[in-house]
Design an enzyme around this catalytic site. Structure first.
Site, PDB file in Angstrom:
ATOM      1  N   GLY A  13      53.095  53.364  -9.206  1.00 38.17           N
ATOM      2  CA  GLY A  13      52.571  53.407  -7.902  1.00 38.17           C
ATOM      3  C   GLY A  13      53.600  53.474  -6.870  1.00 38.17           C
ATOM      4  O   GLY A  13      55.038  53.451  -7.424  1.00 38.17           O
ATOM      5  N   CYS A 129      53.202  43.398   4.680  1.00 36.79           N
ATOM      6  CA  CYS A 129      54.318  44.320   5.076  1.00 36.79           C
ATOM      7  C   CYS A 129      54.512  44.082   6.749  1.00 36.79           C
ATOM      8  O   CYS A 129      55.554  44.021   7.391  1.00 36.79           O
ATOM      9  CB  CYS A 129      54.043  45.648   4.840  1.00 36.79           C
ATOM     10  N   GLN A 156      50.098  51.171  12.282  1.00 37.71           N
ATOM     11  CA  GLN A 156      50.464  51.092  10.707  1.00 37.71           C
ATOM     12  C   GLN A 156      50.234  52.624   9.914  1.00 37.71           C
ATOM     13  O   GLN A 156      49.242  53.166  10.297  1.00 37.71           O
ATOM     14  CB  GLN A 156      49.566  50.184   9.977  1.00 37.71           C
ATOM     15  N   SER A 159      50.631  55.481   4.748  1.00 35.20           N
ATOM     16  CA  SER A 159      51.138  55.186   3.400  1.00 35.20           C
ATOM     17  C   SER A 159      50.823  53.695   3.001  1.00 35.20           C
ATOM     18  O   SER A 159      50.860  53.324   2.058  1.00 35.20           O
ATOM     19  CB  SER A 159      52.545  55.512   3.196  1.00 35.20           C
ATOM     20  N   ARG A 235      45.483  51.733  12.245  1.00 36.68           N
ATOM     21  CA  ARG A 235      45.914  52.854  11.513  1.00 36.68           C
ATOM     22  C   ARG A 235      46.388  54.082  12.422  1.00 36.68           C
ATOM     23  O   ARG A 235      45.427  54.466  13.137  1.00 36.68           O
ATOM     24  CB  ARG A 235      45.131  53.130  10.612  1.00 36.68           C
ATOM     25  N   HIS A 242      55.860  51.213   9.678  1.00 38.71           N
ATOM     26  CA  HIS A 242      54.961  50.753  10.437  1.00 38.71           C
ATOM     27  C   HIS A 242      55.752  50.279  11.783  1.00 38.71           C
ATOM     28  O   HIS A 242      56.960  49.694  11.879  1.00 38.71           O
ATOM     29  CB  HIS A 242      54.189  49.351   9.944  1.00 38.71           C
TER      30      HIS A 242
END
Length: 336
Positions: A13, A129, A156, A159, A235, A242
Site C-alpha cells: 500500500g 495524519c 485534506q 491520497s 476533502r 494536507h
C-alpha cells in the site's frame, strides 16, 4: 552498528511503500526484512536497497525473530495480528486507528511526547495524519502558554483516502476535459472542481469520526484532558499533503514575535511566513518531505489571546510513514 529485523504489514500500500522509502532515506540499519500483504500480492516483489524481497501472506508465526513490525493496514488486520506480534517479542508500530485510544497503548509523535513510546507493552500507535500535522504546528505555542481551545479546518488531499483517491480525481478531470460522464466511487460526491465537507461517518453530535480524532488524540498526546478542539474536515481536489487552518486561544497573551521565534527553533517544523514575498505553506511545497510548514501567523480579531495560523504537511510521510519510523528511531536511540 546493530541491525534490526523489520516486518511491514501492508507493504504494497501507499503507506507501506513509503515506510520502505523512509527506512532507506534515514539509513536505518535493517537486517532481515519481511514484507506482508494480502493473498493477491503474494509472490510479487519489492526492491529495497538493491535487493528484491518477495511479498508474503502473514500468519501467526510470521513475526518470530523480528524486532519491529510496522502496521500499514486496516483496523481489522491490525487487531487480527496484534497478539501474534506481541507474543513474538516484536514491537508493533501501527498506523491504523485500532489502538489509538487504548489506555495501554502509547499514542506518539516523537517530537512532542516521544518519552511515552518507552511505556509500550508491545504496541505503539501512530496518530491520525491531520492530528500529527496540526499538533506539530501548535506544540511550540502550547509550550509557551497552554492552549485553552482551538478551532481547526482541514483541507485534506485525495491520497488520504488511499491510492484510489488521486486516481478518481484524475479520471474525473479527464472526463470533464473530454465531456464524458463522471464516475463517483471513492468519495461521496464529485471531487474535481469541488470540496467535500465530510471525511468519515457522521456521529450523533454532528461531527464526523475524522473530526473527533483531533480532539480525542490531541488530548492523549499532549496529556491535556481539558483541551477543547472543534474541527471540520474537508476533502479537496489536491493529490498530496494536507493543509489546516487553525485558530486557538492561549492562557496567557503571546506576541507574534514570540511565536515566530519558538517555531523557528522547533524540530520537524519550518517557519515559512513571508506575506510580502507571497510565501506561505502549500501542498505543492510540502509534499515528499517530512517538515510541517507553518505560516500566515497573525492575531485573532475575535479574542485578545487568540492566534491564527496555517500549516501544511505530507500526510503520507510525516502524517504516517515517517512518524512511524521516527518512533522506532526514538526507541533505538537514533537522531532524526
Amino acid at each position: 552498528m546493530k541491525k534490526y529485523n523489520i516486518g511491514i504489514l501492508g507493504a504494497t500500500g501507499a503507506v507501506g511503500r513509503e515506510i520502505l522509502k523512509v527506512l532507506a532515506e534515514y539509513n536505518i540499519p535493517v537486517g532481515e526484512l519481511k514484507l506482508f500483504a494480502s493473498k493477491k500480492s503474494v509472490g510479487k516483489s519489492i526492491l529495497f536497497r538493491g535487493t528484491s524481497y518477495q511479498i508474503e501472506e502473514a500468519c501467526d508465526t510470521s513475526f518470530i525473530g523480528l524486532d519491529f513490525v510496522f502496521g500499514a493496514t486496516s483496523n481489522e488486520v491490525a487487531k487480527r495480528f496484534r497478539d501474534s506480534i506481541v507474543s513474538s517479542k516484536a514491537i508493533f508500530i501501527d498506523n491504523s486507528s485500532a489502538f489509538r485510544l487504548d489506555s495501554t497503548v502509547p499514542l506518539v509523535i516523537p517530537q512532542i511526547n516521544g518519552e511515552d513510546a518507552v511505556l509500550h507493552q508491545g504496541v505503539i500507535a501512530n496518530p491520525n495524519c491531520s492530528t500529527i500535522i496540526a499538533l506539530m504546528a501548535i506544540y511550540s505555542i502550547e509550550k509557551l502558554s497552554k492552549i485553552e481551545c482551538m478551532l481547526a479546518t482541514t483541507y485534506q488531499a485525495t491520497s488520504g483516502a488511499g491510492a484510489l483517491g488521486p486516481l478518481e480525481l484524475s479520471q474525473q478531470m479527464n472526463a470533464i476535459c473530454n465531456d464524458k460522464p463522471l464516475e463517483i466511487e471513492v468519495f461521496p460526491h464529485q471531487i474535481v472542481e469541488n470540496v467535500i465537507p465530510q471525511i468519515g461517518s457522521f456521529l450523533e453530535n454532528g461531527y464526523t469520526t475524522e473530526e473527533m480524532k483531533m480532539q480525542n488524540e490531541g488530548r492523549k498526546i499532549l496529556h491535556r484532558e481539558d483541551l477543547c478542539i472543534s474541527c471540520t474536515c474537508v476533502r479537496v481536489p489536491v493529490v498530496r499533503s494536507h493543509s489546516i487552518a487553525i485558530e486557538l486561544v492561549t492562557k496567557e497573551e503571546l506576541s507574534i514575535e514570540q511565536i515566530r521565534e519558538t517555531l523557528s527553533k522547533e524540530n520537524g517544523v519550518l517557519l515559512y511566513d513571508s506575506p510580502e514575498k507571497k510565501e506561505y505553506p502549500m501542498p505543492i511545497l510540502t509534499s515528499n518531505q517530512d517538515l510541517v510548514y507553518v505560516g500566515r501567523i497573525r492575531k485573532s480579531l475575535f479574542h485578545p489571546r487568540g492566534i491564527v495560523l496555517w500549516c501544511s504537511g505530507d500526510q503520507i510521510r510525516k502524517g504516517a510513514a515517517s512518524n512511524a519510523v521516527q518512533i522506532m528511531m526514538k526507541l533505538i536511540g537514533l537522531v532524526f
